[in-house]
Scaffold this motif. Structure first.
Motif, PDB file in Angstrom:
ATOM      1  N   ALA A 192       0.849  -1.197   0.000  1.00  9.87           N
ATOM      2  CA  ALA A 192       0.000   0.000   0.000  1.00  9.87           C
ATOM      3  C   ALA A 192       0.880   1.240   0.000  1.00  9.87           C
ATOM      4  O   ALA A 192       1.929   1.267   0.649  1.00  9.87           O
ATOM      5  CB  ALA A 192      -0.909   0.005   1.235  1.00  9.87           C
ATOM      6  N   SER A 193       0.429   2.261  -0.731  1.00 12.12           N
ATOM      7  CA  SER A 193       1.191   3.518  -0.796  1.00 12.12           C
ATOM      8  C   SER A 193       0.513   4.654  -0.048  1.00 12.12           C
ATOM      9  O   SER A 193       1.126   5.710   0.136  1.00 12.12           O
ATOM     10  CB  SER A 193       1.357   3.961  -2.260  1.00 12.12           C
ATOM     11  OG  SER A 193       1.974   2.982  -3.024  1.00 12.12           O
ATOM     12  N   GLY A 194      -0.753   4.455   0.322  1.00 15.15           N
ATOM     13  CA  GLY A 194      -1.501   5.617   0.801  1.00 15.15           C
ATOM     14  C   GLY A 194      -2.191   5.432   2.125  1.00 15.15           C
ATOM     15  O   GLY A 194      -1.600   4.917   3.087  1.00 15.15           O
ATOM     16  N   THR A 195      -3.454   5.838   2.163  1.00 21.19           N
ATOM     17  CA  THR A 195      -4.217   5.887   3.409  1.00 21.19           C
ATOM     18  C   THR A 195      -4.408   4.517   4.036  1.00 21.19           C
ATOM     19  O   THR A 195      -4.392   4.389   5.264  1.00 21.19           O
ATOM     20  CB  THR A 195      -5.610   6.494   3.106  1.00 21.19           C
ATOM     21  OG1 THR A 195      -5.426   7.585   2.207  1.00 21.19           O
ATOM     22  CG2 THR A 195      -6.282   6.982   4.348  1.00 21.19           C
ATOM     23  N   GLY A 196      -4.665   3.535   3.200  1.00 24.69           N
ATOM     24  CA  GLY A 196      -4.747   2.178   3.728  1.00 24.69           C
ATOM     25  C   GLY A 196      -6.098   1.785   4.287  1.00 24.69           C
ATOM     26  O   GLY A 196      -6.174   0.911   5.160  1.00 24.69           O
ATOM     27  N   THR A 197      -7.180   2.372   3.772  1.00 26.16           N
ATOM     28  CA  THR A 197      -8.486   1.938   4.293  1.00 26.16           C
ATOM     29  C   THR A 197      -8.786   0.499   3.855  1.00 26.16           C
ATOM     30  O   THR A 197      -9.443  -0.245   4.592  1.00 26.16           O
ATOM     31  CB  THR A 197      -9.633   2.875   3.846  1.00 26.16           C
ATOM     32  OG1 THR A 197      -9.778   2.828   2.427  1.00 26.16           O
ATOM     33  CG2 THR A 197      -9.382   4.304   4.303  1.00 26.16           C
ATOM     34  N   VAL A 218       1.056 -11.229   7.248  1.00 26.95           N
ATOM     35  CA  VAL A 218       2.377 -11.390   7.854  1.00 26.95           C
ATOM     36  C   VAL A 218       3.295 -10.210   7.557  1.00 26.95           C
ATOM     37  O   VAL A 218       4.368 -10.099   8.130  1.00 26.95           O
ATOM     38  CB  VAL A 218       3.049 -12.714   7.419  1.00 26.95           C
ATOM     39  CG1 VAL A 218       2.274 -13.902   7.943  1.00 26.95           C
ATOM     40  CG2 VAL A 218       3.207 -12.783   5.908  1.00 26.95           C
ATOM     41  N   GLY A 219       2.867  -9.309   6.683  1.00 20.86           N
ATOM     42  CA  GLY A 219       3.692  -8.146   6.400  1.00 20.86           C
ATOM     43  C   GLY A 219       2.930  -7.129   5.569  1.00 20.86           C
ATOM     44  O   GLY A 219       2.034  -7.487   4.805  1.00 20.86           O
ATOM     45  N   VAL A 220       3.285  -5.865   5.781  1.00 22.66           N
ATOM     46  CA  VAL A 220       2.739  -4.778   4.965  1.00 22.66           C
ATOM     47  C   VAL A 220       3.924  -3.981   4.447  1.00 22.66           C
ATOM     48  O   VAL A 220       4.780  -3.548   5.233  1.00 22.66           O
ATOM     49  CB  VAL A 220       1.783  -3.870   5.769  1.00 22.66           C
ATOM     50  CG1 VAL A 220       1.377  -2.646   4.951  1.00 22.66           C
ATOM     51  CG2 VAL A 220       0.542  -4.653   6.202  1.00 22.66           C
ATOM     52  N   ALA A 221       4.004  -3.815   3.133  1.00 24.35           N
ATOM     53  CA  ALA A 221       5.120  -3.077   2.548  1.00 24.35           C
ATOM     54  C   ALA A 221       4.610  -1.880   1.767  1.00 24.35           C
ATOM     55  O   ALA A 221       3.481  -1.873   1.280  1.00 24.35           O
ATOM     56  CB  ALA A 221       5.937  -3.988   1.626  1.00 24.35           C
ATOM     57  N   SER A 222       5.471  -0.873   1.689  1.00 26.20           N
ATOM     58  CA  SER A 222       5.122   0.347   0.978  1.00 26.20           C
ATOM     59  C   SER A 222       6.346   0.890   0.273  1.00 26.20           C
ATOM     60  O   SER A 222       7.488   0.603   0.643  1.00 26.20           O
ATOM     61  CB  SER A 222       4.585   1.392   1.969  1.00 26.20           C
ATOM     62  OG  SER A 222       4.191   2.554   1.266  1.00 26.20           O
ATOM     63  N   ASP A 223       6.090   1.701  -0.752  1.00 20.92           N
ATOM     64  CA  ASP A 223       7.175   2.450  -1.396  1.00 20.92           C
ATOM     65  C   ASP A 223       7.353   3.797  -0.709  1.00 20.92           C
ATOM     66  O   ASP A 223       8.281   4.531  -1.031  1.00 20.92           O
ATOM     67  CB  ASP A 223       6.863   2.663  -2.884  1.00 20.92           C
ATOM     68  CG  ASP A 223       5.522   3.344  -3.095  1.00 20.92           C
ATOM     69  OD1 ASP A 223       4.538   2.961  -2.409  1.00 20.92           O
ATOM     70  OD2 ASP A 223       5.435   4.263  -3.919  1.00 20.92           O
ATOM     71  N   LYS A 224       6.463   4.112   0.225  1.00 18.51           N
ATOM     72  CA  LYS A 224       6.501   5.419   0.891  1.00 18.51           C
ATOM     73  C   LYS A 224       6.614   5.236   2.406  1.00 18.51           C
ATOM     74  O   LYS A 224       5.697   4.689   3.043  1.00 18.51           O
ATOM     75  CB  LYS A 224       5.220   6.202   0.583  1.00 18.51           C
ATOM     76  CG  LYS A 224       5.098   6.592  -0.868  1.00 18.51           C
ATOM     77  CD  LYS A 224       4.020   7.634  -1.070  1.00 18.51           C
ATOM     78  CE  LYS A 224       4.119   8.269  -2.449  1.00 18.51           C
ATOM     79  NZ  LYS A 224       4.296   7.315  -3.538  1.00 18.51           N
ATOM     80  N   VAL A 244       9.727  -1.028   4.029  1.00 17.77           N
ATOM     81  CA  VAL A 244       9.648   0.154   3.171  1.00 17.77           C
ATOM     82  C   VAL A 244      10.665  -0.014   2.042  1.00 17.77           C
ATOM     83  O   VAL A 244      11.848  -0.274   2.292  1.00 17.77           O
ATOM     84  CB  VAL A 244       9.923   1.450   3.969  1.00 17.77           C
ATOM     85  CG1 VAL A 244       9.781   2.668   3.065  1.00 17.77           C
ATOM     86  CG2 VAL A 244       8.967   1.564   5.156  1.00 17.77           C
ATOM     87  N   PHE A 245      10.177   0.117   0.811  1.00 18.48           N
ATOM     88  CA  PHE A 245      11.012  -0.107  -0.378  1.00 18.48           C
ATOM     89  C   PHE A 245      10.863   1.067  -1.339  1.00 18.48           C
ATOM     90  O   PHE A 245      10.221   0.946  -2.393  1.00 18.48           O
ATOM     91  CB  PHE A 245      10.604  -1.436  -1.050  1.00 18.48           C
ATOM     92  CG  PHE A 245      10.810  -2.637  -0.176  1.00 18.48           C
ATOM     93  CD1 PHE A 245      11.986  -3.370  -0.245  1.00 18.48           C
ATOM     94  CD2 PHE A 245       9.833  -3.025   0.746  1.00 18.48           C
ATOM     95  CE1 PHE A 245      12.192  -4.475   0.580  1.00 18.48           C
ATOM     96  CE2 PHE A 245      10.027  -4.129   1.565  1.00 18.48           C
ATOM     97  CZ  PHE A 245      11.208  -4.848   1.489  1.00 18.48           C
ATOM     98  N   PRO A 246      11.462   2.234  -0.999  1.00 19.94           N
ATOM     99  CA  PRO A 246      11.359   3.383  -1.907  1.00 19.94           C
ATOM    100  C   PRO A 246      12.219   3.149  -3.145  1.00 19.94           C
ATOM    101  O   PRO A 246      13.364   2.689  -3.025  1.00 19.94           O
ATOM    102  CB  PRO A 246      11.925   4.552  -1.084  1.00 19.94           C
ATOM    103  CG  PRO A 246      12.176   4.011   0.283  1.00 19.94           C
ATOM    104  CD  PRO A 246      12.276   2.530   0.170  1.00 19.94           C
ATOM    105  N   THR A 247      11.667   3.466  -4.302  1.00 18.79           N
ATOM    106  CA  THR A 247      12.393   3.232  -5.551  1.00 18.79           C
ATOM    107  C   THR A 247      13.750   3.930  -5.527  1.00 18.79           C
ATOM    108  O   THR A 247      14.750   3.405  -6.036  1.00 18.79           O
ATOM    109  CB  THR A 247      11.556   3.736  -6.740  1.00 18.79           C
ATOM    110  OG1 THR A 247      10.229   3.237  -6.578  1.00 18.79           O
ATOM    111  CG2 THR A 247      12.106   3.251  -8.063  1.00 18.79           C
TER     112      THR A 247
END
Ligand code: GRF
Length: 210
Positions: free
Chosen positions: A7-12, A30-36, A54-57
């Motif tokens: 997810a990149s945003g609010t996450g509703t 088991v995990g939540v990842a984001s680019d932000k 977190v995996f920012p480009t």
């Protein structure tokens, strides 16, 4: 089933999965990842005690390198299903090959209409009176993978994109957990005679199943 959410945003939508799927019927996020790093979705994960990544480009030499690190992280947690819930990055073919038919996405339009960014605004600009939500498998294209579930809603004279978004969010928060529950229950298969066609068996135990 072990699943991860990107997810990149609010996450509703992530919140809907945490509330309706996580810790129920043998399913675990088991995990939540984001680019932000600042995505509010990550705070929702932390609040639920779910590990975040977190995996920012910008931290990687290129997109394939980022996706390889992300795939390593997911495989390290034995993730069986990857759910894109407002993840605003395209995933490389090499990433998808590591999770064949195991990556799904929720899109705020009745695909194949209005793929890509700003789907709600695209639909408004076109003047449609029936809006909707699609949950689909992710393939190499943009919102072009086989459709798992769709739900339409008539909104004859919407005043704003925000009004449509609120209605569609309500649907998304039912449809995405329902799709995940059906996949976990083994009720979702791809038609061997037509790989575009997803066969969905009704399953009473699945979240959101009617
Ligand atoms: C949703 O509208 C979803 O359809 C789209 O991105 C949005 C994410 O919303 N792919 P949220 O971050 O889950 O609130």
């Amino acid at each position: 089933m072990k699943l991860a959410v990107l997810a990149s945003g609010t996450g509703t939508n992530l919140q809907a999965l945490l509330d309706q799927v996580h810790g129920r019927g043998g399913n675990e996020i088991v995990g939540v990842a984001s680019d932000k790093a600042a995505a509010p979705a990550l705070d929702r994960a932390r609040a639920a005690g779910v590990p975040v990544g977190v995996f920012p480009t910008a931290d990687f030499s290129d997109r394939p390198a980022r996706d390889a690190a992300l795939a390593d992280w997911l495989e390290g947690q034995d993730v069986e299903l990857v759910v894109l819930a407002g993840y605003m990055q395209l995933l490389s073919s090499a990433f998808l090959a590591r999770f064949p038919s195991r990556v799904i996405n929720v899109h705020p339009a009745l695909l194949p209409a209005f793929p890509g960014l700003q789907a709600i605004q695209q639909a408004l600009d076109y003047g449609v009176k029936v809006f909707g939500v699609t949950v689909h498998f992710v393939d190499d294209g943009v919102d072009s993978g086989p459709i798992i579930l769709q739900r339409a809603v008539e909104i004859p004279g919407p005043e704003s994109a925000q009004e449509v978004e609120e209605r569609l969010h309500q649907i998304e928060h039912e449809l995405l957990p329902q799709a995940v529950g059906l996949i976990a229950a083994g009720a979702v298969t791809i038609d061997p005679a037509n790989p575009r066609r997803v066969l969905v068996e009704e399953h009473q135990g699945a979240p959101g199943a009617s």
